[in-house]
Each structure stands twice: as C-alpha cells, then as structure tokens.
Design a protein around this motif. Sequence first.
Motif, PDB file in Angstrom:
ATOM      1  N   GLY A 262       0.792  -1.230   0.000  1.00  0.00           N
ATOM      2  CA  GLY A 262       0.000   0.000   0.000  1.00  0.00           C
ATOM      3  C   GLY A 262       0.817   1.269   0.000  1.00  0.00           C
ATOM      4  O   GLY A 262       0.252   2.368   0.078  1.00  0.00           O
ATOM      5  N   PRO A 264       2.434   4.145  -1.758  1.00  0.00           N
ATOM      6  CA  PRO A 264       2.339   4.681  -3.125  1.00  0.00           C
ATOM      7  C   PRO A 264       3.711   4.851  -3.773  1.00  0.00           C
ATOM      8  O   PRO A 264       4.624   5.418  -3.172  1.00  0.00           O
ATOM      9  CB  PRO A 264       1.652   6.035  -2.923  1.00  0.00           C
ATOM     10  CG  PRO A 264       0.957   5.922  -1.600  1.00  0.00           C
ATOM     11  CD  PRO A 264       1.836   5.043  -0.770  1.00  0.00           C
ATOM     12  N   GLU A 329      -5.408   8.992   3.616  1.00  0.00           N
ATOM     13  CA  GLU A 329      -5.253   8.073   2.489  1.00  0.00           C
ATOM     14  C   GLU A 329      -3.977   7.250   2.623  1.00  0.00           C
ATOM     15  O   GLU A 329      -3.935   6.076   2.237  1.00  0.00           O
ATOM     16  CB  GLU A 329      -5.254   8.815   1.157  1.00  0.00           C
ATOM     17  CG  GLU A 329      -5.163   7.861  -0.031  1.00  0.00           C
ATOM     18  CD  GLU A 329      -5.298   8.546  -1.380  1.00  0.00           C
ATOM     19  OE1 GLU A 329      -4.805   7.981  -2.367  1.00  0.00           O
ATOM     20  OE2 GLU A 329      -5.890   9.633  -1.427  1.00  0.00           O
ATOM     21  N   ARG A 333      -4.644   3.197   2.737  1.00  0.00           N
ATOM     22  CA  ARG A 333      -4.137   2.402   1.613  1.00  0.00           C
ATOM     23  C   ARG A 333      -3.369   1.167   2.077  1.00  0.00           C
ATOM     24  O   ARG A 333      -3.156   0.237   1.295  1.00  0.00           O
ATOM     25  CB  ARG A 333      -3.203   3.252   0.739  1.00  0.00           C
ATOM     26  CG  ARG A 333      -3.909   4.271  -0.141  1.00  0.00           C
ATOM     27  CD  ARG A 333      -2.889   5.111  -0.877  1.00  0.00           C
ATOM     28  NE  ARG A 333      -2.079   4.309  -1.782  1.00  0.00           N
ATOM     29  CZ  ARG A 333      -2.066   4.449  -3.108  1.00  0.00           C
ATOM     30  NH1 ARG A 333      -2.851   5.347  -3.687  1.00  0.00           N
ATOM     31  NH2 ARG A 333      -1.297   3.695  -3.856  1.00  0.00           N
ATOM     32  N   THR A 335      -2.389  -2.292   3.174  1.00  0.00           N
ATOM     33  CA  THR A 335      -3.108  -3.546   2.990  1.00  0.00           C
ATOM     34  C   THR A 335      -2.945  -4.457   4.208  1.00  0.00           C
ATOM     35  O   THR A 335      -2.134  -4.181   5.104  1.00  0.00           O
ATOM     36  CB  THR A 335      -2.591  -4.278   1.742  1.00  0.00           C
ATOM     37  OG1 THR A 335      -1.271  -4.784   2.031  1.00  0.00           O
ATOM     38  CG2 THR A 335      -2.525  -3.342   0.535  1.00  0.00           C
TER      39      THR A 335
END
Length: 344
Positions: A262, A264, A329, A333, A335
Amino acid sequence: MSTPVLEISRGAFRANLAAVRARLGESQLMLVMKDDAYGHGIDWAVSEAEAAGVSWFGGYDIPTALRIRALTSQRVYAWATSSASEVEAAIRAGIELGIGSTAYLAAVIARAELLGIRTALHLKIDTGLHRNGFRPEDWAAAVGIARAAEERGSVRIAGVWSHLAEASDEEDDAAQAVFLEAVRHLEAVGGTPEALHLTASAAAWWRPELRGTLSRIGAFCYGIRSADGPVLDGLSLISRLVATVDAVEGDTVRVGLGAFHGLPSVLQGAEVATPGGLRRIVRIDGDATTVAAWPGARIGDRVIVFGPGDDGESDATALAERMDTVGEEILTRLTPAVSRLLGP
C-alpha cells in the motif's frame, strides 16, 4: 523477507481523545471510525474510546456501524445511503441514520413501520457543499414527511446535521446560517432535535462558534492533521509505519515494504528515518523499497516511513501532501500485508 508493521499506541489514542474532548468544550464528540478506524482497526479502538468516555460513534456506512454496535451499547450513527437489507439490519441494531434525500427518507420510514421499531433519524440540510442533503427549498417538505412519521411513532427526529465546505470563513458562516434556519423551522413545527452537528474535524477544532451540540471528529482523533494544515496542539499521530532492511547493496538498502503493501510508488524522493538519520527513498517496487544507505547499515535495521516524529520522520499527512491528497489516504491504503501491532 520481513513483514512491515504499523505500530499503534493506545496511550496516544487516549491522549488525543482527551485533548479533542477538552477542545470541544460543551459540544459532545462523535468519534468517526470509517475505513476501519482510518486503517488502525475498529475492534480495539471502540473499547479504548468507550473507556475514555466517548458515547457517540460514527461509522459512515451501515456495515461499519454494525461492527461498532457489536462492540458497544453507546450511540452509533451511519449516514451513507444504504440498501433495504442494510437499513433493516441497522434498525434492528438501534443504529441512528443520517437522511439526506426524499427517497431514502421514505425507504427508512417504510422499513421502520414494517418492523415496528421506532428509529432515530438525523435529517441533513444541504448548506452549500452539495454532498447529499435536502436543499433549503425542499426542507419543509422533508420535515413534514418526517414529522408525520414521528407523530405515528415510527421514527424519532433525533438530529439535524450537515457538511461544511470549509472553503472560507465567509462560506462557512453562510452555511451555519442555513443550518440554523433549518433547525428553527423543524422546531417551529414541533420537532425537538437533540443532536445538532454541522462541524467535522477542522471546523470543530478551529471554529468553536460553528459547533453544535455534537461534533463529528475522525482524522484528528488519530493524530492525522489536515492537508496543508498546521500541527495540532496536544495531538500526535497514534501510529508509525516500520519496516526492516532485507538487503544492503552498496550505497542503497532494500526495505521490506512496497506498493503491494500500500505504499504509493509516487513517494519516491521522500525521506524516511533510519539508524543513520533521514535518508531518501530511491525507488518503490512491488514488494520492496530502495533507500539511500547510511554508514554501517545492516540487515534487520529499523526504518520508519512515517510516525509521530520522534525520530525525525514525516507524519502521514506530510507524505500525502507530496501526492496532493489527505493524510488519511496514506493510512487507509495500507493492505492486510502490513501487520498491526497494538502497544501501550
């Protein structure tokens, strides 16, 4: 390969809740727990919050609210428009429902009457954000429908609520005027709403004159500040994302955390905290992140991607600002491949 960990401090969470409640004064706190308590896990957070004196919980959607209800007898609120089956489950569980459209109002009233269970409703007035809600010109009709159902004993109008655009003080002042006029109309036709909630985290924190009897606060309770917003007095991020070095490769190291967890990939260039100080992220792959090495780097060294800043690392919002999004976020995000570790 090592497993990355989100280390969560229950003590920091309790301290944040105390600071938020003190800041709100007479306005009650509704602890918002959407997205699995902003990625931290609902199961432990509900019990901690209840022990800290929180008596309102906001789930956003009904499935989340039902998870909360299974853990507490306190008041639980869900405001996302939902299916008939979810509405029935919510009514049976005593979930209070936010209503922002005539169709949803009619559906909830019909289901409550079918089940014979008096259901608490919070009617939403659109104060300018246009995120659901009854338009001011439609408010009287909506109130009429809800009051008729209240007179029949099928529902109780427990509250009035809205969202603020938070675009400017002037716009928020105008929104409050619309909100208060909606409340006045409801009271004029016999409504007695106890919960008036216009503000969420930012406005409730910095604009006390906009608070009602209830304030919906989510991100701030977990220490997640607003994008481009200042550090929050008395609050700190309750978690830190930690990974370990899996390989040392010359002037770089590979850390066991990547896009599959997760993180980015666009965060390349951000700095993370290492035993040798802050170091730049060189590349983010699916299962690993390459970071500039430090003298004496070795396998097993601890790397902090974000956290409360004790080791100089960025908070989640600082990373989010690099990709023009909000701090929550970065957390939501993550996981299930990232372990959650509860600490004191």
